[in-house]
Structure formats: C-alpha cells, structure tokens
Scaffold this motif. Structure first.
Motif: not given
Length: 134
Positions: A47-52, A4-24
């Motif tokens: 967050v765990y569910r989206i990451l999985s 599902y394209d949720t606000e939570q998923r979009r926000t999380l992906i945007k954070i990850l996209e902004n720092e592609p060489d960083r691990q969180f």
C-alpha cells in the motif's frame, strides 16, 4: 518509474475514488482492501509503495494526520486540486472543496493584498468542522 496495473493497485484506487474528500492512513487502506477482497494478497508495504507512486504522479496528496503521528493520503486523480481552495478540519482531517468561485477569488485577492504568496499546490484553509466543534 513504470507503473503496473495490478489488482492491488486497482482495488486501492477504487477505494480512494469512492471517497475523494477523505484522508486515509496506509493501515486503514490495507484493512479496507482486505475487507473489500479477502482473497487479495496485499500488505501495508505494498500500500505504501502504491501510494508513493500516486503521490509522485500527482494523483494523491500526502500530509500529516491531524495529531501528526502518521501520514494520511487523499486521492486527487486526474483533477488538479490546486485549482480549488480546500477547507480542512484540524481535528478529524475531513477535507471539503470550496466550490464558490467568487469566494475563492475573494480569498486569493485578500492574500495578495497582504503580500503573501499562496502555495498553489496546497491552498488549504484550516479550522474545525461542525461535527468536531459540538
């Protein structure tokens, strides 16, 4: 499994996209999501569910933190990081792409001469970055 394209998923992906060489860690990502959008209803389980799901879809990588105490995630998006060799700091977890085709070719040739098979999904050279070696 449907995504599902949720606000939570979009926000999380945007954070990850902004720092592609960083691990969180999932905890770091939860805090960053809340800081980015205080009205967002998100918790560590979400967050765990989206990451999985991102890992299952091949859009993120999961590995142990440098000290091995928890899992960390790095977003790869649509890019196939298996096509690159990465250099990873064993102290801070920083990851850099080796962006020299000749160097990559030489490394793959040396490995073959030593009769090794590289795990092409995770070609990573480990060491200590300049910042951590000071």
């Amino acid at each position: 499994m449907k995504t599902y394209d949720t606000e939570q998923r979009r926000t999380l992906i945007k954070i990850l996209e902004n720092e592609p060489d960083r691990q969180f860690s999932a905890r770091e990502l939860t805090e960053l999501c809340v800081n980015k959008n205080p009205a967002l209803k998100i918790n560590e389980s979400t967050v765990y569910r989206i990451l999985s799901r991102l890992v299952e879809a091949g859009k993120a990588e999961r590995s142990a933190s440098p000290d091995g105490r928890f899992l960390v995630y790095r977003y790869t998006g649509e890019c196939s990081c298996a096509e690159h060799i990465h250099i990873k700091c064993t102290k801070c977890g920083q990851i850099c792409h080796l962006e020299d085709e000749e160097a990559e070719k030489s490394i793959f040739e040396m490995v073959k001469r030593c009769h090794f098979n590289i795990d092409e999904k995770r070609p990573t050279i480990v060491g200590v970055c300049e910042k951590c070696s000071l």
